[in-house]
Design a protein around this motif. Structure first.
Motif, PDB file in Angstrom:
ATOM      1  N   PHE A 171      -1.497  -0.325   8.820  1.00 12.81           N
ATOM      2  CA  PHE A 171      -0.814   0.849   8.297  1.00 12.81           C
ATOM      3  C   PHE A 171      -1.570   1.411   7.113  1.00 12.81           C
ATOM      4  O   PHE A 171      -2.369   0.734   6.470  1.00 12.81           O
ATOM      5  N   THR A 172      -1.298   2.679   6.825  1.00 18.61           N
ATOM      6  CA  THR A 172      -1.804   3.357   5.629  1.00 18.61           C
ATOM      7  C   THR A 172      -0.699   4.265   5.115  1.00 18.61           C
ATOM      8  O   THR A 172      -0.090   5.005   5.885  1.00 18.61           O
ATOM      9  N   ILE A 173      -0.446   4.200   3.824  1.00 16.64           N
ATOM     10  CA  ILE A 173       0.592   5.036   3.222  1.00 16.64           C
ATOM     11  C   ILE A 173       0.081   5.585   1.903  1.00 16.64           C
ATOM     12  O   ILE A 173      -0.602   4.883   1.154  1.00 16.64           O
ATOM     13  N   SER A 174       0.390   6.867   1.630  1.00 17.85           N
ATOM     14  CA  SER A 174      -0.001   7.505   0.377  1.00 17.85           C
ATOM     15  C   SER A 174       1.245   7.787  -0.442  1.00 17.85           C
ATOM     16  O   SER A 174       2.248   8.294   0.089  1.00 17.85           O
ATOM     17  N   ILE A 175       1.179   7.471  -1.727  1.00 18.08           N
ATOM     18  CA  ILE A 175       2.319   7.642  -2.626  1.00 18.08           C
ATOM     19  C   ILE A 175       1.898   8.593  -3.735  1.00 18.08           C
ATOM     20  O   ILE A 175       0.943   8.316  -4.470  1.00 18.08           O
ATOM     21  N   PRO A 176       2.590   9.723  -3.917  1.00 17.76           N
ATOM     22  CA  PRO A 176       2.191  10.686  -4.955  1.00 17.76           C
ATOM     23  C   PRO A 176       2.709  10.284  -6.330  1.00 17.76           C
ATOM     24  O   PRO A 176       3.576   9.425  -6.468  1.00 17.76           O
ATOM     25  N   ASN A 177       2.159  10.934  -7.346  1.00 17.98           N
ATOM     26  CA  ASN A 177       2.649  10.792  -8.732  1.00 17.98           C
ATOM     27  C   ASN A 177       2.732   9.327  -9.178  1.00 17.98           C
ATOM     28  O   ASN A 177       3.753   8.870  -9.674  1.00 17.98           O
ATOM     29  N   MET A 178       1.645   8.594  -9.007  1.00 14.67           N
ATOM     30  CA  MET A 178       1.630   7.175  -9.378  1.00 14.67           C
ATOM     31  C   MET A 178       1.052   6.924 -10.763  1.00 14.67           C
ATOM     32  O   MET A 178       0.848   5.779 -11.150  1.00 14.67           O
ATOM     33  N   LYS A 179       0.814   7.971 -11.507  1.00 13.38           N
ATOM     34  CA  LYS A 179       0.251   7.797 -12.842  1.00 13.38           C
ATOM     35  C   LYS A 179       1.233   7.050 -13.726  1.00 13.38           C
ATOM     36  O   LYS A 179       2.386   7.443 -13.879  1.00 13.38           O
TER      37      LYS A 179
END
Length: 306
Positions: A171-179
């Motif tokens: 699997f591959t997942i992208s998570i925004p606003n991880m700063k």
């Protein structure tokens, strides 16, 4: 009137006459007698009417019974239909749960093989695989922790394989606003596994900010006043920054050090009633956050008064 056949005999023959089971001679004799005898004709009419009413009653009872049988059959069919429908829904839900939707996998059943943070988009991309040969990945989602600010849980669901089904185990997942945030692989009981921490990935940046704070605020003693990074990005007047709690070491010849990102002392920590905010980008701006009033200020006298 036929005197050879008295009324008693004729009246005894009336049922057979009505049912048309008498011989031709008997039928003729009764018919001729009824044409001449008003008394027997009256008995005949009453008897015939009574038989017709009884037949109608029997037909009505039979019809009512048939209707009841129909209603019972209809109710039975409806009951069977409802039961069959519920059974079908149950079997379908079990099938979907086991082979399509799946269950949340525990963290030791999932491996994160590649983790990358994009400085421009501030998004985190996690690639991984599962360790179960009889399962495939049904879905992967992320959610914010309800108990901890700036913590993200990545949830991987696995479903059992059907015969001859092509299984997907990566699997591959992208998570925004991880700063400023931390990501965990999490199981149903949250025996979670940390896979990414912005703090650890930007250790040099945080160290640079700490040095800037100590150099700009001489009221703080680097050997005694320990700075503890508060997870997450704090926006002040639209500017990105981070906050540090301040704990002062007390005790004769006491000191402090860090181990696994934890502050340790051979004395005691005395927490201060302020925190220090510093912007992430140059030129660095530093503000003092008063924990008692909840306000940011450029008045550093609160440090000298502690």
């Amino acid at each position: 009137m036929n005197e050879n056949y008295p009324c008693d005999i004729i009246q005894d023959l009336l049922p057979g006459y009505i049912d048309e089971i008498l011989s031709e001679t008997g039928t003729r004799v009764v018919k001729e007698h009824l044409e001449e005898c008003e008394k027997c004709n009256h008995v005949y009419l009453e008897m015939k009417e009574g038989l017709n009413s009884e037949e109608e009653l029997n037909e009505t009872l039979a019809l009512d019974g048939f209707k009841k049988v129909q209603q019972h059959t209809k109710k039975l069919k409806i009951t069977i239909g409802i039961f069959a429908g519920l059974l079908t829904l149950l079997l379908l839900s079990i099938f979907l749960k086991v082979f399509v939707i799946g269950e949340l996998l525990s963290s030791h059943e999932v491996n994160a093989t590649d983790i990358s943070y994009d400085e421009k988009t501030e998004s985190l991309t996690i690639s991984g695989t599962i360790n179960l040969s009889s399962y495939h990945i049904s879905r992967v989602v992320w959610e914010e922790s309800k108990e901890e600010a700036d913590v993200i849980h990545v949830l991987v669901y696995g479903a059992e394989n059907l015969p001859f089904q092509q299984k997907k185990t990566d699997f591959t997942i992208s998570i925004p606003n991880m700063k400023g945030k931390t990501a965990y692989l999490a199981s149903p009981e949250y025996d979670r596994l940390e896979v990414y921490s912005w703090e650890n990935d930007h250790y040099q940046k945080l160290a640079e900010l700490e040095d800037e704070i100590y150099s700009r605020l001489p009221e703080l003693d680097k050997d005694k006043d320990a700075l503890s990074y508060i997870s997450g990005i704090e926006y002040v007047n639209g500017i990105e920054g981070i906050c540090y709690y301040v704990d002062t070491v007390v005790g004769e010849n006491a000191s402090y050090w860090r181990f696994n990102n934890q502050l340790i002392t051979d004395g005691d920590f005395e927490p201060q009633n302020f925190a220090v905010w510093i912007s992430l980008d140059k030129p660095y701006k530093i503000l003092i956050y008063n924990l008692e009033t909840g306000e940011y200020t450029e008045d550093y006298s609160i440090i000298r008064n502690n």
